[in-house]
Design a protein around this motif. Structure first.
Motif, short mmCIF file in Angstrom:
data_model
loop_
_atom_site.label_atom_id
_atom_site.label_comp_id
_atom_site.label_asym_id
_atom_site.label_seq_id
_atom_site.Cartn_x
_atom_site.Cartn_y
_atom_site.Cartn_z
N LEU A 119 0.82 -1.21 0.00
CA LEU A 119 0.00 0.00 0.00
C LEU A 119 0.85 1.26 0.00
CD1 LEU A 119 -2.99 -1.09 2.24
CD2 LEU A 119 -2.87 -0.89 -0.23
N GLN A 120 2.15 1.10 -0.24
CA GLN A 120 3.08 2.19 -0.52
C GLN A 120 3.05 3.32 0.52
OE1 GLN A 120 5.42 2.53 -3.68
NE2 GLN A 120 5.30 0.61 -2.55
N PHE A 121 3.39 2.98 1.74
CA PHE A 121 3.52 3.97 2.80
C PHE A 121 4.90 4.60 2.77
CE2 PHE A 121 -0.17 2.00 4.72
CZ PHE A 121 -0.76 3.04 5.42
N ILE A 122 4.96 5.92 2.93
CA ILE A 122 6.22 6.62 3.12
C ILE A 122 6.65 6.40 4.58
CG2 ILE A 122 7.31 8.90 3.15
CD1 ILE A 122 5.30 9.67 0.92
N PRO A 123 7.94 6.20 4.85
CA PRO A 123 8.38 5.87 6.20
C PRO A 123 7.83 6.77 7.31
CG PRO A 123 10.19 5.51 4.70
CD PRO A 123 9.07 6.12 3.89
N GLU A 124 7.85 8.08 7.11
CA GLU A 124 7.37 8.98 8.16
C GLU A 124 5.89 8.74 8.45
OE1 GLU A 124 7.10 13.73 9.34
OE2 GLU A 124 8.02 13.13 7.46
N THR A 125 5.11 8.49 7.40
CA THR A 125 3.69 8.22 7.59
C THR A 125 3.48 6.89 8.30
OG1 THR A 125 3.24 9.43 5.56
CG2 THR A 125 1.45 8.11 6.44
N TRP A 126 4.30 5.91 7.95
CA TRP A 126 4.19 4.62 8.63
C TRP A 126 4.53 4.76 10.11
CZ3 TRP A 126 1.76 0.34 7.70
CH2 TRP A 126 2.01 -0.77 8.52
#
Length: 268
Positions: A189-196
């Motif tokens: 689902l292609q999360f950016i690290p900071e968002t994860w």
């Protein structure tokens, strides 16, 4: 597909998403932004009309959708992935072409959030729409889903260097994306690290939050989309998906695919 029995507290209808690159659909030049970088309220400029909001058929408004959970399922007492009706998952996978393991992840996220935030009104087919756009349900680049729900090999988006994409310097020391200079979107689902880091979830209740695990990623996506409140109107749904990827084309692609999945299940 005829309804097998009523789904307790779960509805196969609308909504979803999380902060993505759209590997399978979005053009390479698309600028992808973190949620924290987006305006608090999406622009109010007129937006081209897109596909109708899921569900596609008015029958869904008056008849119960197919069951997504076994009778008596209670996500507060067991991992939701263990509560998804296996026969229903088989039928949905056959009708839609979604890998069965992905169907279970999307349905489990639906069940969990329906228990946590019943007013949100998110549903498995919206999560499936996003999963298809982002990574073809974890199959982009020849990847596959394991029995545990892990994507192998890992799916990574382009380095966010500012060259045709957003410029996002490393936020995780390369822990999630293997890059200690620039961030990259991670997982099915292609999360950016900071968002994860802010929204990562443990969808399979194994004690680990892993964006490469479709159970974890689907639950994180569902909670992320529900953070602004109920998604029961088309405007609210489109605004929520906009925060996942701020492109009209992206929103329309997700809606089209979510509608298609709902139709196939209903008619299968």
């Amino acid at each position: 597909m005829a309804a097998r029995r009523k789904a307790p507290a779960a509805r196969a209808r609308r909504r979803s998403a999380a902060l993505a690159v759209g590997l399978g659909v979005a053009p390479a030049a698309v600028v992808v932004l973190l949620a924290a970088c987006l305006p608090s309220t999406p622009p109010q400029a007129a937006e081209p009309a897109g596909p109708p909001l899921p569900p596609v058929s008015s029958r869904w408004a008056v008849a119960p959708p197919p069951a997504v959970a076994v009778a008596g399922a209670n996500p507060s007492r067991a991992a939701a992935v263990d509560l998804v009706d296996g026969a229903w998952a088989d039928e949905v996978a056959a009708a839609t072409g979604i890998p069965r393991r992905a169907v279970i992840a999307y349905a489990a996220a639906d069940l969990t959030v329906a228990h946590e935030q019943p007013s949100c009104d998110i549903a498995w087919n919206t999560l499936a729409g996003i999963g298809w756009v982002e990574s073809r349900h974890g199959s982009y680049g020849g990847a596959t889903l394991t029995k545990r729900g892990l994507v192998a090999p890992r799916i990574l988006g382009p380095r966010l260097t500012g060259d045709g994409v957003a410029a996002i310097e490393d936020t995780d020391g390369g822990a999630l994306d293997g890059d200690d200079q620039w961030d990259r979107a991670v997982g099915p689902l292609q999360f950016i690290p900071e968002t994860w880091h802010r929204w990562g979830a443990d969808g399979d209740a194994d004690g680990v939050r892993d964006p490469n695990n479709i159970d974890d990623a689907a639950l994180a996506a569902a909670r992320y989309l529900c953070r602004s409140g109920p998604l029961g109107t088309e405007r609210a749904w489109r605004d929520a998906v906009f925060t996942y990827n701020p492109l009209t084309r992206y929103i329309n692609d997700v809606a089209t695919r979510a509608n298609e999945y709902a139709q196939r299940v209903e008619l299968g």
